[in-house]
Enzyme design. Structure first.
Site, PDB file in Angstrom:
ATOM      1  N   GLN A 257      26.660  40.903   9.092  1.00 15.16           N
ATOM      2  CA  GLN A 257      27.860  40.280   9.665  1.00 15.16           C
ATOM      3  C   GLN A 257      27.987  40.659  11.138  1.00 15.16           C
ATOM      4  OE1 GLN A 257      31.337  40.995   6.752  1.00 15.16           O
ATOM      5  NE2 GLN A 257      29.732  42.397   6.092  1.00 15.16           N
TER       6      GLN A 257
ATOM      7  N   VAL B  84      27.242  40.998  15.152  1.00 17.02           N
ATOM      8  CA  VAL B  84      26.783  40.066  16.190  1.00 17.02           C
ATOM      9  C   VAL B  84      26.155  40.828  17.358  1.00 17.02           C
ATOM     10  CG1 VAL B  84      28.488  38.291  15.586  1.00 17.02           C
ATOM     11  CG2 VAL B  84      29.099  40.023  17.278  1.00 17.02           C
ATOM     12  N   ASP B  85      25.879  42.126  17.150  1.00 18.88           N
ATOM     13  CA  ASP B  85      25.485  42.995  18.268  1.00 18.88           C
ATOM     14  C   ASP B  85      23.979  43.084  18.498  1.00 18.88           C
ATOM     15  OD1 ASP B  85      24.568  44.705  16.197  1.00 18.88           O
ATOM     16  OD2 ASP B  85      26.496  45.758  16.144  1.00 18.88           O
TER      17      ASP B  85
ATOM     18  N   HIS C  66      27.335  35.763  11.099  1.00 21.37           N
ATOM     19  CA  HIS C  66      28.369  35.383  12.063  1.00 21.37           C
ATOM     20  C   HIS C  66      27.809  35.154  13.464  1.00 21.37           C
ATOM     21  CE1 HIS C  66      31.275  37.601   9.151  1.00 21.37           C
ATOM     22  NE2 HIS C  66      30.994  36.382   8.752  1.00 21.37           N
TER      23      HIS C  66
ATOM     24  N   CYS D 138      27.992  24.611  31.407  1.00 25.29           N
ATOM     25  CA  CYS D 138      26.612  24.819  30.946  1.00 25.29           C
ATOM     26  C   CYS D 138      25.624  24.442  32.052  1.00 25.29           C
ATOM     27  CB  CYS D 138      26.385  23.966  29.710  1.00 25.29           C
ATOM     28  SG  CYS D 138      24.674  23.854  29.199  1.00 25.29           S
TER      29      CYS D 138
ATOM     30  N   GLY E 149      27.741  49.807   4.701  1.00 28.93           N
ATOM     31  CA  GLY E 149      28.642  49.897   5.846  1.00 28.93           C
ATOM     32  C   GLY E 149      29.507  48.687   6.102  1.00 28.93           C
TER      33      GLY E 149
ATOM     34  N   SER F  57      33.366  46.631   4.688  1.00 29.45           N
ATOM     35  CA  SER F  57      34.492  46.505   3.761  1.00 29.45           C
ATOM     36  C   SER F  57      34.545  45.094   3.176  1.00 29.45           C
ATOM     37  CB  SER F  57      35.794  46.805   4.501  1.00 29.45           C
ATOM     38  OG  SER F  57      35.950  45.861   5.550  1.00 29.45           O
TER      39      SER F  57
ATOM     40  N   GLY G  25      35.571  54.080   2.256  1.00 33.29           N
ATOM     41  CA  GLY G  25      36.878  53.429   2.240  1.00 33.29           C
ATOM     42  C   GLY G  25      36.932  52.232   1.310  1.00 33.29           C
TER      43      GLY G  25
HETATM   44 ZN   LIG Z   1      24.761  21.805  28.021  1.00 36.27          ZN
END
Ligand SMILES: [Zn+2]
Length: 364
Positions: A132, A134-135, A158, A226, A272, A274, A300
């Site tokens: 999940q 995005v890093d 994601h 863009c 890791g 929830s 948790g």
């Molecule tokens: Zn474009």
């Protein structure tokens, strides 16, 4: 009519902690070993923000399932793309904050847990990963460790902050080139960003690479269109990061691939997280419906707690500790090129936690 909900977790666990959580570490590691062995190389992993906290990327939610930053309201998809003056202001705010918030995410390094997860992939114990996050840190870890690294080994449920695309023509470009476009159009903001890099006094970054700024007039910020639209002489379109925003649906192809990964797996290892987002929770539900064994190692309460004892085993522990113990033992007794690759990198993960995180680790 779109109904927007930002997922939250129940305040207290709905079930008693399972006995697995109180096993001493070596026994916890053996339990994982048995789970992977039974998976016969077809175990799929599912990860979340909890694995990235040690790389300085903050989880959305803390120990009790509440937002770790109560004042943080993520921007919603419909706000970001709204075709109006209001939408224009939302975009200025988003990209100004994201411009300052992105460098720490871009520069973050894999921590030991990313390396362990990449090791499970490289050793063929759990070749496929759904994240999940995005890093981009799972990719950094896997490509470091594995000469055989394949893009398709990791599904980013994601999306990723490493790329952007334009809405009209879906021109895709690296985030770094868009970051340059922003810098060129906004010299004052660029100075601010360089100053933060120099002094190390970076504003608080949220997990989606956004920072909080107070008392700032975003009208002074220009959002570049863009550059590929311009090059191809098409109508200039607005640009969006390749991440799924709150209130946005996941692309059908990504959703289908995630569901296929679960149905074709032998078991599911959750690390890791929830599971607060429905797109991740739904995968766990599917695994349980298909009677796939599920082992969850995270700290948790989680949204999947009601499944404990009903097809799901939960270890309320820091995932990296169990993985690390397991791999330390596994590489001692194994041979082969993959094992040698893993040995070389097993202890190279870098821990650099966000300054505000204290005490027990938060998981996302
Ligand atoms: Zn474009």
């Amino acid at each position: 009519m779109v109904r927007i909900s930002i997922p939250t977790l129940p305040a207290a666990p709905l079930v008693a902690p399972s006995g697995l959580s109180i096993l001493p570490l070596p026994q916890a590691a053996s339990h994982l070993a048995k789970f992977l062995e039974n998976g016969k190389g077809k175990t799929v992993m599912l990860t979340g923000a909890g694995v990235s906290v040690d790389s300085g990327i903050r989880a959305y939610r803390g120990e009790k399932g509440t937002y770790s930053n109560p004042n943080y309201k993520p921007i919603l998809y419909h706000e970001l793309v709204e075709n109006s003056d209001r939408g224009d202001m939302f975009r200025r705010r988003y990209w100004a904050r994201s411009f300052l918030g992105y460098p720490p995410v871009r520069d973050a390094q894999p921590n030991p847990t990313h390396i362990y997860i990449a090791a499970l992939q490289h050793l063929g114990l759990a070749p496929k990963l759904i994240t999940q996050n995005v890093d981009n840190l799972h990719r950094k870890a896997f490509s470091l460790l594995s000469p055989k690294y394949k893009q398709s080994s990791i599904l980013e449920l994601h999306g990723t902050l490493a790329k952007v695309h334009c809405l009209k023509h879906r021109h895709e470009q690296p985030r770094d080139t868009y970051q340059e476009d922003i810098a060129n159009l906004n010299p004052v903001w660029n100075e601010e960003s360089k100053e933060a890099e120099r002094t190390g006094r970076r504003p608080r970054t949220n997990p989606d690479g956004d920072v909080e700024l107070h008392g700032v007039d975003y009208r002074s910020f220009t959002v570049p269109p863009c550059r590929l639209c311009e090059e191809e002489k098409e109508d200039a379109s607005m640009v969006k990061p390749n991440v799924v925003f709150f209130g946005e649906t996941i692309a059908p192809a990504v959703r289908d691939e995630s569901l296929n990964l679960i149905t074709s797996s032998s078991s599911l290892l959750i690390l890791g997280t929830s599971l607060a987002t429905y797109s991740a929770f739904r995968l766990v539900k599917l695994a349980i419906e298909h009677k796939k064994p599920v082992l969850m190692i995270t700290t948790g309460p989680t949204r999947a707690d009601p499944f404990v004892g009903k097809g799901l085993e939960k270890m309320d522990r820091i995932a990296g500790e169990v993985l690390g113990k397991y791999l330390d033992e596994a590489v001692k007794t194994s041979t082969g090129q993959e094992v040698e690759d893993v040995k070389k990198y097993l202890h190279t993960g870098i821990v650099k936690r966000p300054p505000e995180v204290e005490g027990p680790r938060a998981e996302g």
